[in-house]
Each structure stands twice: as structure tokens, then as C-alpha cells.
Enzyme design. Structure first.
Site, PDB file in Angstrom:
ATOM      1  N   LYS A   1       0.837  -1.204   0.000  1.00  0.00           N
ATOM      2  CA  LYS A   1       0.000   0.000   0.000  1.00  0.00           C
ATOM      3  C   LYS A   1       0.872   1.254   0.000  1.00  0.00           C
ATOM      4  O   LYS A   1       0.644   2.178  -0.775  1.00  0.00           O
ATOM      5  CB  LYS A   1      -0.927  -0.043   1.222  1.00  0.00           C
ATOM      6  CG  LYS A   1      -1.899   1.096   1.313  1.00  0.00           C
ATOM      7  CD  LYS A   1      -3.161   0.690   2.054  1.00  0.00           C
ATOM      8  CE  LYS A   1      -2.961   0.605   3.561  1.00  0.00           C
ATOM      9  NZ  LYS A   1      -2.888   1.921   4.213  1.00  0.00           N
ATOM     10  N   SER A   2       1.870   1.294   0.872  1.00  0.00           N
ATOM     11  CA  SER A   2       2.717   2.491   0.968  1.00  0.00           C
ATOM     12  C   SER A   2       3.402   2.774  -0.370  1.00  0.00           C
ATOM     13  O   SER A   2       3.470   3.918  -0.821  1.00  0.00           O
ATOM     14  CB  SER A   2       3.790   2.293   2.039  1.00  0.00           C
ATOM     15  OG  SER A   2       3.186   2.194   3.295  1.00  0.00           O
TER      16      SER A   2
ATOM     17  N   ARG B   1       2.931   5.972  -3.191  1.00  0.00           N
ATOM     18  CA  ARG B   1       4.087   6.787  -3.598  1.00  0.00           C
ATOM     19  C   ARG B   1       4.363   6.664  -5.091  1.00  0.00           C
ATOM     20  O   ARG B   1       4.852   7.611  -5.705  1.00  0.00           O
ATOM     21  CB  ARG B   1       5.303   6.375  -2.766  1.00  0.00           C
ATOM     22  CG  ARG B   1       5.201   6.870  -1.302  1.00  0.00           C
ATOM     23  CD  ARG B   1       6.055   6.026  -0.378  1.00  0.00           C
ATOM     24  NE  ARG B   1       6.147   6.543   0.984  1.00  0.00           N
ATOM     25  CZ  ARG B   1       5.252   6.305   1.956  1.00  0.00           C
ATOM     26  NH1 ARG B   1       4.168   5.594   1.713  1.00  0.00           N
ATOM     27  NH2 ARG B   1       5.434   6.794   3.172  1.00  0.00           N
TER      28      ARG B   1
ATOM     29  N   GLY C   1      -5.325   7.763   5.463  1.00  0.00           N
ATOM     30  CA  GLY C   1      -4.465   8.717   6.166  1.00  0.00           C
ATOM     31  C   GLY C   1      -3.192   9.000   5.381  1.00  0.00           C
ATOM     32  O   GLY C   1      -2.718  10.138   5.335  1.00  0.00           O
TER      33      GLY C   1
ATOM     34  N   ARG D   1      -8.916  11.897  12.434  1.00  0.00           N
ATOM     35  CA  ARG D   1      -7.488  11.632  12.677  1.00  0.00           C
ATOM     36  C   ARG D   1      -6.683  12.932  12.739  1.00  0.00           C
ATOM     37  O   ARG D   1      -7.007  13.917  12.085  1.00  0.00           O
ATOM     38  CB  ARG D   1      -6.964  10.669  11.611  1.00  0.00           C
ATOM     39  CG  ARG D   1      -7.704   9.337  11.699  1.00  0.00           C
ATOM     40  CD  ARG D   1      -7.164   8.302  10.774  1.00  0.00           C
ATOM     41  NE  ARG D   1      -5.817   7.908  11.120  1.00  0.00           N
ATOM     42  CZ  ARG D   1      -5.077   7.097  10.384  1.00  0.00           C
ATOM     43  NH1 ARG D   1      -5.572   6.603   9.264  1.00  0.00           N
ATOM     44  NH2 ARG D   1      -3.859   6.787  10.749  1.00  0.00           N
TER      45      ARG D   1
ATOM     46  N   SER E   1       7.121   8.555  12.651  1.00  0.00           N
ATOM     47  CA  SER E   1       6.050   8.451  11.665  1.00  0.00           C
ATOM     48  C   SER E   1       6.576   8.678  10.255  1.00  0.00           C
ATOM     49  O   SER E   1       7.084   9.746   9.925  1.00  0.00           O
ATOM     50  CB  SER E   1       4.953   9.481  11.960  1.00  0.00           C
ATOM     51  OG  SER E   1       4.127   9.626  10.821  1.00  0.00           O
TER      52      SER E   1
ATOM     53  N   ASP F   1       1.823  -1.532  11.622  1.00  0.00           N
ATOM     54  CA  ASP F   1       0.508  -1.919  11.093  1.00  0.00           C
ATOM     55  C   ASP F   1       0.159  -3.376  11.376  1.00  0.00           C
ATOM     56  O   ASP F   1      -0.947  -3.823  11.060  1.00  0.00           O
ATOM     57  CB  ASP F   1       0.470  -1.686   9.579  1.00  0.00           C
ATOM     58  CG  ASP F   1       0.476  -0.203   9.246  1.00  0.00           C
ATOM     59  OD1 ASP F   1       0.095   0.605  10.115  1.00  0.00           O
ATOM     60  OD2 ASP F   1       0.873   0.149   8.112  1.00  0.00           O
TER      61      ASP F   1
ATOM     62  N   ARG G   1      -6.541   1.170  17.841  1.00  0.00           N
ATOM     63  CA  ARG G   1      -6.326  -0.279  17.659  1.00  0.00           C
ATOM     64  C   ARG G   1      -6.047  -0.999  18.970  1.00  0.00           C
ATOM     65  O   ARG G   1      -6.284  -2.206  19.070  1.00  0.00           O
ATOM     66  CB  ARG G   1      -5.197  -0.514  16.653  1.00  0.00           C
ATOM     67  CG  ARG G   1      -5.656  -0.225  15.249  1.00  0.00           C
ATOM     68  CD  ARG G   1      -4.636  -0.590  14.202  1.00  0.00           C
ATOM     69  NE  ARG G   1      -5.236  -0.399  12.888  1.00  0.00           N
ATOM     70  CZ  ARG G   1      -4.556  -0.186  11.770  1.00  0.00           C
ATOM     71  NH1 ARG G   1      -3.235  -0.140  11.802  1.00  0.00           N
ATOM     72  NH2 ARG G   1      -5.191  -0.033  10.628  1.00  0.00           N
TER      73      ARG G   1
ATOM     74  N   ARG H   1      -7.733  -3.652   9.409  1.00  0.00           N
ATOM     75  CA  ARG H   1      -6.781  -4.597  10.023  1.00  0.00           C
ATOM     76  C   ARG H   1      -7.375  -5.295  11.254  1.00  0.00           C
ATOM     77  O   ARG H   1      -7.022  -6.427  11.557  1.00  0.00           O
ATOM     78  CB  ARG H   1      -5.475  -3.884  10.361  1.00  0.00           C
ATOM     79  CG  ARG H   1      -4.825  -3.263   9.127  1.00  0.00           C
ATOM     80  CD  ARG H   1      -3.331  -3.106   9.247  1.00  0.00           C
ATOM     81  NE  ARG H   1      -2.830  -2.220   8.192  1.00  0.00           N
ATOM     82  CZ  ARG H   1      -2.570  -2.612   6.936  1.00  0.00           C
ATOM     83  NH1 ARG H   1      -2.728  -3.869   6.583  1.00  0.00           N
ATOM     84  NH2 ARG H   1      -2.134  -1.738   6.034  1.00  0.00           N
TER      85      ARG H   1
END
Ligand code: S3P
Length: 743
Positions: A328-329, A333, A401, A429, A474, A622, A653, A698
Site C-alpha cells: 500500500k505504501s 508513492r 491517512g 485523525r 512516523s 501496522d 487499535r 486490520r
């Protein structure tokens, strides 16, 4: 027999719309008697013969006085004939009778009422069924025309509550969904979505049919022409009336369309292939989305946002080989950097999940031509660092996010204004973590209350480089600052308190942009250029993690996860599972496009509880929902600390998992920055029961994995967002041995 909703129904105008309403009401046994009024005797006879009406007349003033309170009149004549019907109603309609109509334009109905009564009477409920057919007349009537269709009612201030309720109930009785809308809004929406397409279809067929050189045109016209022009065979009188009745809104829609058509003409004349691809790819994406929406409507009873519950029955082991979807990341990008690059970037393995698609759509909205996705393949026609265009409205980023935070950085230095919005979860968020450093760089960003979305970014602010020691580990914050640095004067650098995923740094380098990296520091100079490249996105270790845990906790399991990204800033799940005694083997380790990749073999092994080293937390950020399930199946206690970031993910979470585990009989205690889980050795650790994933993908998948060691069925609520990161999770999971159903 179902209780009658009204007494009698009087249908004025027994054609497709009125006749179908009469048939539907009869089929639903929602009225006692149907009387039809038509303009010709033949239609009266036909309507009776077809069983559409019980009796019929050509004389409205004769029938009206026979009605009683509780009866309903449905006016289904062409739009411009409505006023003449109202004139009769004014003279002969008894009190207590409700009147509604089916005209496609509501402004003209209101004007007709004003002309006749001097205002809209309380018994008149203007309405419009969004259903129809190119066929017309009494013989076209069908009892299912309105089933699963929408009905728009446009009640006014003085509309009587009882009359409105009666009309609503009657439509619901025939299986329709009732929506309410102001009159003007209805007419504008319909001008764009229905009236304009009819204008175009009538005009296209007329153009071709009267072009002497195209005499044989219909002989050669195939499916495309047939599908596109079907509505040109609709009732001419009805459509003439609609055009005249909704003139202003339709003219606006035609003007906008003419403008777009002439710019398309210009692109064709100039051989501007980029512009053509832009229009066609955007239109295709929009049409595909619409097709999907229609398909969802077809199988879901309600037309509301789709609700999915996972029903996970106890299972025993997972076995086999599988490739989970793309990272996903990296998918996010690849779209961002590919769009800002010069030249064409080809991506393979792109994650076709809702989050990455939200990023893709955002760049389309900013004028980037993007082909696909087609089986994970995306082709991005980069526009260069300064080539993005102002989107026509807010960019909606759904649940993502990563999209919002990275885009905030990348858009802070543009020349145009932009607003970023998201769904309910994203709207809660924290965004000041990116907005604050970006403001320090010169950006003009406003957030909603308490630093939450929406983000309103004003363009044209000169950006300057910043040295930014991150207050939290982060990757999103680091990436937002570095991406803003592309547009900043001078050097921008970040220092992270612990290693976080470095895909932004790696991928920038892959696009030929110099990033210097020295331990925790990453730095770049602004105003360089990105060169297009090829990107092979490996499978997402965060998605693979669910199967790594699944195999680790269920005796007899042996699974191979193919082509998984094992970047050292992402491999915490491997390290933690191994520390717990997990049997994990990395096979065929290789490097693909600057990222380490391996096939991961996981076999069952008894696990033991551990104190999770804090330096592993950002490397597995994650994967904790899945790891908590592993901890519940391990011998002894597992303690997690230093993970307060988990409280501000798609859900809290820590709390969501603790609550779910306790509901399933596991001893788990949430702490401020982590959790303490008491593992159990029993074969079946989890009791059956219901848990709420709180719409967090998740959490949903983690509890599905728990079913491998459950005594009874686990029902997991609110699972639709699994599609954000892992759209084919259920299919792959059942393929290797889980017993998972969707409800
Ligand atoms: C991500 C970074 C992480 C992670 C998220 C994706 C990214 O968030 O949880 O799923 O692609 O940069 P944080 O940066 O908030 O830790």
C-alpha cells in the site's frame, strides 16, 4: 393480504409511468381500486383489458367528485399538461385527497400549482420516479418498473405531513426507495444526468439520419451506437415538454458540455494525444466506478453504503502458496512520484485497494493522465514538478491517512488552492502533525477543529527548507515534510527518533532525485526534477502478516507467501514472530527495483509470550492487530509498550483489539501505550461471539485469523473497509483454509 395503504388510486394519464404505478400498486395490494383517466377511449379500453385499471374514463371532472378522503391522485401526463389537470383538480377535488405526480421537472409543477391555486396546496406532494424506459404508452406499463428504483419527492414548506407520509408509504409499498430534495436541486441534477443525455442522443441520431452522405449509416452501426442512442426512441412529446419546462438548467448543462466537446475537438485537431488520454482515462474511471455502484445495488437489498459482516467459523490450518496484493505504501508513492516526474512511469503490482485508488483519483483530478489500473498495471503520464492543475472540487481521500498526509506535503507548495476531505474515520485523525511542520516551511494550511480534516491548503505560499526533528516515529510525517521539500528553497531534512519505513526516500532516488541519508537523517534540496522510471511493487508485508500469524498459530499449517517486500524498516512482524518462537524462512531473497523481496515460508510452531522490544514497534506498526492474535495463542504473557501511535490509526487499535479479545474470552488489558495479553495453550483459545472492527480493515482481518483457534463462530462487524488495503482477502483466506463468509 397486505393492508391497503390508500383507498382508491386515480391515475391521470395511463402510459408507461402512470400505468406502471397502477400495476405496481395492484400487485402490492396497496389500494382498493384503480381508476384511470386517459384522453382517448381506445386507451381506456386497452388499460382495462390489460388489467391496469379497474375502470376508466375520458372525463376527469366526472371521476374526481367520486373520490374520498384517503384516496390518492397520481398525475402522470406530459410535463406541460400538468397545469390543465390542476385546473380540474381545483374545481372538483374533494378535501382529504392526496395528489402527487411523476413529472421529470419539478419547478414547472410548482409554477403550475402557483398559477392555479396561487401557491402549492398542502395536499400536493411533487414527486419524480427515477425510472423509465425508451418504450412508452399503455402497453409499455410493467408492475416492476419502480422496484429498487429511487423516487425523489420535493415537498415544500406547506406540504401536509399526512399527505407526504401517504405518498412515501405508497412508493415504499411498490419497492422503491424514497429520497427528498429541494425543487431546484432536483431540476439541476436531472438536467445533468437525464435531460442532457437525451438532448445528445436525440441530436446525434437526428444528425446522422439526415446526413445524405450517411444514408446507410444504420446498416453499419453496431452495439456502441445502439447502446448509446437507445434513449432517442423515447416519447417525443414528453421530452419536448421536459426541455421547455427545465429550460434554464438544461441550457447550463448543454453549455458546459459544448465547451468540453469543443475542447475535445481542439485536441483531436491538434493531435494532442495527452489531452485525449486525459479525457478518456478520466471518463473510463468514472464509468467503471458507476458500473461497480450499479452492480452493488443489484445484489444489496438496501441502496445504502454497503455493510459487510465477516462470519468466521472455526477452522484448523492454512496451507498453500499465495501472493497477497501490492504494498500500500509503495502504491501511493508510485502514483505521487510518477505524476510529478517527467515522462511516462510504468507500475506493476499496484494495489487496487480503495486507499491507493483514492490517491490515483486525486491525481487524475489534478489533470494527470493515468491509464489503468489493469491487473496491477498502471501507466502514469507525468506532468513534472510544476505541472499539476487545480482540481475542480475538494479531493476526497476516503479512509486513507497516507493519502491525506503525504498529499498535504506535496500540495503545500503548489500555486493553487486545494481542500482535502475524507470519510468518517479519516475525519477524526490528527493532521497537525503534518500541518505544523509544513506551516514552519511557509505553507498556508487550515484544519478543522482540533487539527482534524478537512485540510484547506492555500496555494502560492513560498516554501523554504526546514530541519525537522520528528516528535514521533512516523513515516507519513517524514514523507510529508520531504515531499514539501521538493518545492522549498534550500535544503529540507528530517531526523526520526526511530527508523520508520523509508519508501519515500528509496523511491525518490529511483526517480533520480538525490536524497542524502545519514542514520536517522534524510535530506534533499528543493526544485530538482524527477525522471520517470519502472516500478515493481512487491506484495505488502502488512497483508502477508495475517497469513504469517494464521500459519504460526494453527497446527498443521505450512504456507508460502510469494514476492513479499521485506524492507528492513517493515520487517518487525518477522522479528517479533521469530522472537515468539515462530518458524519463518525467507526463500529466494532478492532485490527488485531498489526494494528487498523474498518468498516467506511459515510453518506452525508453538509460540511463547514475550516483552516486545520497543525498537520493533515502528517496524511492525501496522501488524499489531495480527500480532495480538498470535500473543493470545502463545504460552505466557505478551507485553507491548511504546505503541501509543496505535491509538490514532484507522481506529484506536489498542482499545478495539482489547475489547474484541475480551469479548472472545481472552484475558487482555489495554494500557496507555500498549497492551498486556495473557496467552492460552488450549487448542481453542477464542470463544465464539461478536466483535466490532469499527470499520478498521486490520482489526477485521485479525479477528478473521483468530477463527483458526476459535471454539465457535466469530461474527465481525463493519468489515467493508477491508477493501481499502486487501480487496481479495476473503477469497485468498478461504483458498488456504479459513472458513470465512461474508454477510
Ligand atoms: C504509512 C506509515 C504508517 C503506517 C501507514 C502507512 C506510510 O503511518 O501506519 O499504514 O505509508 O507512510 P504513520 O506514519 O502514522 O506511522
Amino acid at each position: 393480504m397486505q393492508q391497503a395503504k390508500i383507498g382508491r388510486l386515480l391515475v391521470v394519464g395511463v402510459g408507461l409511468i402512470g400505468g406502471s404505478f397502477a400495476l405496481a400498486l395492484k400487485a402490492a395490494r396497496a389500494c382498493r381500486e384503480v381508476i384511470g383517466v386517459t384522453s382517448g377511449r381506445n386507451t381506456c379500453d386497452e388499460a382495462k383489458r390489460l388489467g391496469i385499471v379497474d375502470r376508466a374514463s375520458v372525463c376527469l371532472e366526472e371521476v374526481l367528485p367520486q373520490l374520498e378522503p384517503g384516496d390518492l391522485v397520481f398525475v402522470a401526463v406530459p410535463t406541460l399538461a400538468v397545469e390543465s389537470v390542476f385546473v380540474q383538480l381545483k374545481r372538483y377535488l374533494p378535501a382529504g385527497v392526496t395528489v402527487t405526480d411523476g413529472a421529470s421537472v419539478k419547478g414547472s409543477v410548482v409554477r403550475a400549482a402557483e398559477a392555479v391555486w396561487g401557491g402549492v396546496p398542502s395536499f400536493l406532494v411533487p414527486g419524480h420516479p427515477i425510472a423509465g424506459s425508451e418504450r412508452s404508452g399503455v402497453t409499455a406499463a410493467r408492475d416492476d418498473l419502480y422496484r429498487d428504483h429511487r423516487i425523489i419527492l420535493t415537498p415544500l414548506e406547506d406540504t401536509g405531513v399526512d399527505h407526504l407520509r401517504r405518498v412515501e408509504q405508497v412508493w415504499q409499498a411498490v419497492g422503491a426507495e424514497v429520497l427528498k430534495m429541494p425543487v431546484e436541486e432536483h431540476d439541476e441534477v436531472l438536467a445533468a444526468t437525464s435531460h442532457l443525455p437525451h438532448v445528445i442522443a436525440f441530436s446525434l441520431v437526428d444528425t446522422l439520419a439526415h446526413d445524405a452522405e450517411n444514408e446507410n449509416i444504420f446498416r453499419y452501426a453496431a452495439g456502441g451506437f445502439r447502446d448509446f442512442t437507445r434513449i432517442a426512441s423515447s416519447d417525443p412529446v414528453m421530452w419536448r415538454d421536459i426541455m421547455l419546462a427545465n429550460r434554464e438548467a438544461i441550457l447550463k448543462a448543454i453549455d458546459l458540455y459544448s465547451l468540453n466537446l469543443s475542447s475535445l475537438r481542439g485536441a483531436i485537431a491538434a493531435g494532442d494525444s495527452g489531452a485525449l488520454m486525459g479525457v478518456f482515462t478520466r471518463a473510463k474511471a468514472a464509468r467503471d466506478y458507476f458500473t461497480k455502484m450499479l452492480a452493488k445495488q443489484a445484489y444489496s437489498d438496501s441502496m445504502q453504503a454497503q455493510e459487510i459482516t465477516f462470519i468466521a467459523q472455526p477452522a484448523n490450518a492454512v496451507n498453500g502458496k499465495l501472493r497477497v496484493p501490492g504494498d500500500k505504501s509503495m502504491s501511493h508513492r508510485s502514483i505521487m512520484l510518477g505524476s510529478l516526474a517527467e515522462g511516462v512511469t510504468e507500475v506493476e503490482g499496484f494495489l487496487e485497494g480503495e486507499d491507493a485508488l483514492a490517491t490515483l483519483q486525486a491525481f487524475r483530478d489534478m489533470g494527470v493522465v493515468i491509464e489503468g489500473p489493469d491487473n496491477g498495471r498502471v501507466v502514469i503520464h507525468g506532468v513534472g514538478l510544476r505541472g499539476l492543475k487545480a482540481p475542480s472540487g475538494p479531493l476526497y481521500l476516503g479512509n486513507s491517512g497516507t493519502s491525506m498526509r503525504l498529499l498535504a506535503g506535496l500540495l503545500a507548495g503548489q500555486r493553487f488552492d486545494v481542500t482535502l476531505t475524507g470519510d468518517e474515520s479519516l475525519s477524526k485523525r490528527p493532521m497537525n502533525r503534518v500541518a505544523n511542520p509544513l506551516r514552519d516551511m511557509g505553507a498556508n494550511i487550515e484544519t478543522g477543529p482540533e487539527g482534524r480534516p478537512p485540510l484547506i491548503i492555500k496555494g502560492g505560499s513560498p516554501m523554504k527548507g526546514l530541519h525537522y526533528p520528528l516528535p514521533m516515529a512516523s513515516a507519513q510525517v517524514k514523507s510529508a515534510v520531504l515531499l514539501a521539500g521538493l518545492y522549498a528553497e534550500g535544503r529540507t531534512s528530517t531526523v526520526e527518533p526511530a527508523p520508520t519505513r523509508d519508501h519515500t526516500e528509496r523511491m525518490l532516488q529511483g526517480f533520480g532525485y538525490a536524497v542524502s541519508r545519514d542514520g536517522p537523517e534524510a535530506a534533499l534540496d528543493g526544485n530538482g526534477a524527477l525522471k520517470s522510471c519502472r516500478i515493481d511493487v512487491p506484495a505488502d508485508i502488512s497483508s502477508a502478516a495475517f497469513f504469517m500469524v494464521a500459519a504460526s498459530i494453527s497446527p498443521g499449517s505450512d504456507i508460502v507467501l510469494e514476492h513479499v517486500g521485506i524492507n528492513p524498516t517493515r520487517d518487525g512482524v518477522i522479528n517479533i514472530l521469530r522472537a515468539m518462537g515462530g518458524d519463518i524462512e525467507l526463500l529466494n531473497t532478492r532485490e527488485v527495483g531498489g526494494e528487498p523481496v523474498a518468498d516467506i515460508r511459515v510453518r506452525y510452531a508453538p509460540l511463547r509470550g514475550i516483552r516486545i522490544p520497543e525498537e520493533q514497534v515502528p517496524l511492525a506498526i501496522d501488524e499489531f492487530p495480527a500480532l495480538f492474535v498470535a500473543a493470545a495463542c502463545a504460552q505466557g504473557e505478551t507485553v507491548l509498550t511504546g505503541a501509543e501511535e496505535l491509538r490514532v490509526k484507522e481506529s484506536d487499535r489498542i482499545q478495539a483489539m482489547a475489547d474484541g479479545m475480551v469479548a472472545l474470552g481472552v484475558t487482555a488489558r489495554a494500557t496507555a501505550d500498549g497492551i498486556v495479553i495473557q496467552g492460552a495453550e488450549a487448542a481453542r483459545v477464542f470463544a465464539g461471539g461478536t466483535v466490532d472492527s469499527l470499520g478498521d480493515h486490520r482489526i477485521a482481518m485479525a479477528f478473521a485469523v483468530a477463527s483458526l483457534r476459535a471454539k465457535d463462530t466469530i461474527r465481525i462487524l463493519h468489515c467493508a473497509n477491508v477493501a481499502t488495503s486487501f480487496p481479495n482477502f476473503a477469497e485468498l483466506a478461504t483458498g488456504v483454509g479459513l472458513k470465512l463468509q461474508l454477510a
